[in-house]
Motif scaffolding. Structure first.
Motif, PDB file in Angstrom:
ATOM      1  N   ALA A  14       0.833  -1.216   0.000  1.00 32.02           N
ATOM      2  CA  ALA A  14       0.000   0.000   0.000  1.00 32.02           C
ATOM      3  C   ALA A  14       0.861   1.257   0.000  1.00 32.02           C
ATOM      4  CB  ALA A  14      -0.941  -0.006   1.204  1.00 32.02           C
ATOM      5  N   ALA A  15       1.895   1.279   0.831  1.00 35.32           N
ATOM      6  CA  ALA A  15       2.782   2.457   0.899  1.00 35.32           C
ATOM      7  C   ALA A  15       3.522   2.649  -0.420  1.00 35.32           C
ATOM      8  CB  ALA A  15       3.771   2.310   2.057  1.00 35.32           C
ATOM      9  N   ILE A  16       3.999   1.574  -1.009  1.00 35.24           N
ATOM     10  CA  ILE A  16       4.735   1.672  -2.278  1.00 35.24           C
ATOM     11  C   ILE A  16       3.819   2.122  -3.406  1.00 35.24           C
ATOM     12  CG2 ILE A  16       5.932   0.291  -4.038  1.00 35.24           C
ATOM     13  CD1 ILE A  16       7.156  -1.280  -1.603  1.00 35.24           C
ATOM     14  N   LEU A  17       2.605   1.599  -3.446  1.00 34.47           N
ATOM     15  CA  LEU A  17       1.655   2.050  -4.473  1.00 34.47           C
ATOM     16  C   LEU A  17       1.356   3.536  -4.324  1.00 34.47           C
ATOM     17  CD1 LEU A  17      -0.831  -0.972  -4.684  1.00 34.47           C
ATOM     18  CD2 LEU A  17       0.858  -0.236  -6.400  1.00 34.47           C
ATOM     19  N   TRP A  18       1.238   4.015  -3.080  1.00 32.71           N
ATOM     20  CA  TRP A  18       0.988   5.443  -2.878  1.00 32.71           C
ATOM     21  C   TRP A  18       2.200   6.281  -3.289  1.00 32.71           C
ATOM     22  CZ3 TRP A  18      -3.456   7.459  -3.007  1.00 32.71           C
ATOM     23  CH2 TRP A  18      -3.615   8.812  -2.717  1.00 32.71           C
ATOM     24  N   LEU A  19       3.401   5.764  -3.069  1.00 31.51           N
ATOM     25  CA  LEU A  19       4.608   6.455  -3.539  1.00 31.51           C
ATOM     26  C   LEU A  19       4.607   6.561  -5.064  1.00 31.51           C
ATOM     27  CD1 LEU A  19       7.260   4.906  -1.155  1.00 31.51           C
ATOM     28  CD2 LEU A  19       6.633   7.330  -1.293  1.00 31.51           C
ATOM     29  N   ILE A  20       4.118   5.547  -5.737  1.00 33.05           N
ATOM     30  CA  ILE A  20       4.006   5.590  -7.204  1.00 33.05           C
ATOM     31  C   ILE A  20       3.007   6.660  -7.631  1.00 33.05           C
ATOM     32  CG2 ILE A  20       3.244   4.270  -9.229  1.00 33.05           C
ATOM     33  CD1 ILE A  20       4.482   1.769  -7.818  1.00 33.05           C
ATOM     34  N   VAL A  21       1.895   6.764  -6.907  1.00 38.20           N
ATOM     35  CA  VAL A  21       0.909   7.819  -7.203  1.00 38.20           C
ATOM     36  C   VAL A  21       1.563   9.191  -7.052  1.00 38.20           C
ATOM     37  CG1 VAL A  21      -1.209   8.929  -6.358  1.00 38.20           C
ATOM     38  CG2 VAL A  21      -1.131   6.441  -6.629  1.00 38.20           C
ATOM     39  N   ILE A  22       2.318   9.394  -5.995  1.00 41.08           N
ATOM     40  CA  ILE A  22       2.999  10.678  -5.785  1.00 41.08           C
ATOM     41  C   ILE A  22       3.993  10.945  -6.908  1.00 41.08           C
ATOM     42  CG2 ILE A  22       4.666  11.874  -4.293  1.00 41.08           C
ATOM     43  CD1 ILE A  22       3.107  10.729  -1.899  1.00 41.08           C
ATOM     44  N   ALA A  23       4.722   9.921  -7.340  1.00 41.52           N
ATOM     45  CA  ALA A  23       5.686  10.090  -8.434  1.00 41.52           C
ATOM     46  C   ALA A  23       4.971  10.496  -9.727  1.00 41.52           C
ATOM     47  CB  ALA A  23       6.478   8.804  -8.645  1.00 41.52           C
ATOM     48  N   ILE A  24       3.830   9.916  -9.999  1.00 40.76           N
ATOM     49  CA  ILE A  24       3.060  10.283 -11.198  1.00 40.76           C
ATOM     50  C   ILE A  24       2.563  11.721 -11.080  1.00 40.76           C
ATOM     51  CG2 ILE A  24       0.929   9.818 -12.478  1.00 40.76           C
ATOM     52  CD1 ILE A  24       1.427   6.807 -11.788  1.00 40.76           C
ATOM     53  N   GLU A  25       2.074  12.084  -9.889  1.00 43.62           N
ATOM     54  CA  GLU A  25       1.596  13.454  -9.675  1.00 43.62           C
ATOM     55  C   GLU A  25       2.720  14.474  -9.804  1.00 43.62           C
ATOM     56  OE1 GLU A  25      -0.197  13.122  -5.821  1.00 43.62           O
ATOM     57  OE2 GLU A  25      -2.159  12.635  -6.668  1.00 43.62           O
ATOM     58  N   SER A  26       3.946  14.046  -9.586  1.00 40.99           N
ATOM     59  CA  SER A  26       5.106  14.924  -9.653  1.00 40.99           C
ATOM     60  C   SER A  26       5.575  15.175 -11.086  1.00 40.99           C
ATOM     61  CB  SER A  26       6.250  14.301  -8.847  1.00 40.99           C
ATOM     62  OG  SER A  26       7.375  15.118  -8.860  1.00 40.99           O
ATOM     63  N   SER A  27       5.001  14.477 -12.028  1.00 38.28           N
ATOM     64  CA  SER A  27       5.441  14.583 -13.421  1.00 38.28           C
ATOM     65  C   SER A  27       4.820  15.801 -14.105  1.00 38.28           C
ATOM     66  CB  SER A  27       5.054  13.309 -14.182  1.00 38.28           C
ATOM     67  OG  SER A  27       3.656  13.245 -14.342  1.00 38.28           O
ATOM     68  N   ALA A  28       5.270  16.057 -15.311  1.00 39.58           N
ATOM     69  CA  ALA A  28       4.724  17.159 -16.111  1.00 39.58           C
ATOM     70  C   ALA A  28       3.255  16.921 -16.443  1.00 39.58           C
ATOM     71  CB  ALA A  28       5.533  17.321 -17.390  1.00 39.58           C
ATOM     72  N   LEU A  29       2.847  15.658 -16.449  1.00 36.12           N
ATOM     73  CA  LEU A  29       1.460  15.294 -16.755  1.00 36.12           C
ATOM     74  C   LEU A  29       0.469  16.031 -15.858  1.00 36.12           C
ATOM     75  CD1 LEU A  29      -0.438  13.391 -18.345  1.00 36.12           C
ATOM     76  CD2 LEU A  29      -0.113  11.730 -16.502  1.00 36.12           C
ATOM     77  N   LEU A  30       0.832  16.233 -14.596  1.00 36.78           N
ATOM     78  CA  LEU A  30      -0.081  16.890 -13.663  1.00 36.78           C
ATOM     79  C   LEU A  30       0.416  18.266 -13.224  1.00 36.78           C
ATOM     80  CD1 LEU A  30      -1.273  13.795 -11.653  1.00 36.78           C
ATOM     81  CD2 LEU A  30      -2.579  15.164 -13.265  1.00 36.78           C
ATOM     82  N   SER A  31       1.048  18.981 -14.146  1.00 40.71           N
ATOM     83  CA  SER A  31       1.453  20.360 -13.869  1.00 40.71           C
ATOM     84  C   SER A  31       0.206  21.235 -13.752  1.00 40.71           C
ATOM     85  CB  SER A  31       2.352  20.880 -14.992  1.00 40.71           C
ATOM     86  OG  SER A  31       1.604  21.001 -16.190  1.00 40.71           O
ATOM     87  N   ALA A  32       0.367  22.430 -13.221  1.00 44.60           N
ATOM     88  CA  ALA A  32      -0.769  23.345 -13.050  1.00 44.60           C
ATOM     89  C   ALA A  32      -1.440  23.635 -14.388  1.00 44.60           C
ATOM     90  CB  ALA A  32      -0.300  24.642 -12.393  1.00 44.60           C
ATOM     91  N   HIS A  33      -0.641  23.781 -15.434  1.00 46.67           N
ATOM     92  CA  HIS A  33      -1.208  24.043 -16.759  1.00 46.67           C
ATOM     93  C   HIS A  33      -2.115  22.892 -17.194  1.00 46.67           C
ATOM     94  CE1 HIS A  33      -1.597  25.309 -20.901  1.00 46.67           C
ATOM     95  NE2 HIS A  33      -1.167  24.106 -21.277  1.00 46.67           N
ATOM     96  N   ASN A  34      -1.655  21.671 -17.008  1.00 47.45           N
ATOM     97  CA  ASN A  34      -2.448  20.522 -17.443  1.00 47.45           C
ATOM     98  C   ASN A  34      -3.681  20.291 -16.575  1.00 47.45           C
ATOM     99  OD1 ASN A  34      -0.825  19.965 -19.648  1.00 47.45           O
ATOM    100  ND2 ASN A  34       0.494  18.585 -18.501  1.00 47.45           N
ATOM    101  N   THR A  35      -3.562  20.488 -15.271  1.00 49.26           N
ATOM    102  CA  THR A  35      -4.757  20.296 -14.439  1.00 49.26           C
ATOM    103  C   THR A  35      -5.776  21.403 -14.674  1.00 49.26           C
ATOM    104  OG1 THR A  35      -3.721  21.387 -12.532  1.00 49.26           O
ATOM    105  CG2 THR A  35      -3.576  18.969 -12.642  1.00 49.26           C
ATOM    106  N   SER A  36      -5.313  22.602 -15.012  1.00 49.94           N
ATOM    107  CA  SER A  36      -6.259  23.688 -15.272  1.00 49.94           C
ATOM    108  C   SER A  36      -7.059  23.432 -16.552  1.00 49.94           C
ATOM    109  CB  SER A  36      -5.550  25.038 -15.348  1.00 49.94           C
ATOM    110  OG  SER A  36      -4.714  25.107 -16.482  1.00 49.94           O
TER     111      SER A  36
END
Length: 166
Positions: A14-36
């Motif tokens: 569970a902890a490792i899967l959540w770390l993967i979620v954080i790593a994905i959120e840290s990418s350019a994919l979820l930058s402020a421009h893309n989430t907006s």
């Protein structure tokens, strides 16, 4: 597989899967421009937000994501360390587990912001590390209060145990 090993494995997965979620959120994919690009049309449609008001709310939505995400990480790390380093009794909370979870969360937050500083569409901010660490601390306080409120399984700290031994 024994029950203890099974619980240990579940806690760390569970902890490792959540770390993967954080790593994905840290990418350019979820930058402020893309989430907006996703959130603005949605909030404009639902609430009639204009761009100015959306820009204000977008900031708070993203910071709320930090708080929730790192509080969850802190809880999952607490659970994993509790399974890894069992206490001598039926104690449900120790300062040791909470401290390791808090420090682990602060380390991940630091590495996350450092990583973002290398991505052109992201920014690495020390203020976000502080926010994330405060969220982790709040999560640990809530865990402590949760176990304390359950009564007979009252939390124990190393300090309490050494004090009782003297």
């Amino acid at each position: 597989m024994s029950s203890d090993r099974h619980n240990l494995l579940k806690a760390w997965i569970a902890a490792i899967l959540w770390l993967i979620v954080i790593a994905i959120e840290s990418s350019a994919l979820l930058s402020a421009h893309n989430t907006s690009r996703i959130l603005y049309p949605l909030l404009h449609f639902l609430f009639g937000l204009d761009w100015e008001r959306f820009h204000h709310w977008h900031f708070y939505i993203r910071k709320t994501g930090h708080v929730v995400g790192y509080a969850i990480l802190s809880i999952l790390l607490f659970r994993a360390w509790r399974a890894t380093l069992p206490a001598m009794s039926t104690t449900k909370w120790t300062l040791r587990w909470a401290t390791i979870a808090l420090l682990g969360t602060a380390f991940v937050a630091s590495m996350d912001e450092w990583h973002q500083s290398f991505i052109p569409s992201r920014t690495g901010r020390w203020q976000d590390v502080v926010l994330d660490t405060c969220a982790a601390l709040a999560a640990q306080v809530l865990i402590f209060l949760w176990w304390k409120s359950l009564g007979k399984n009252t939390p124990s700290t190393t300090w309490d145990r050494t004090r009782k031994a003297s």
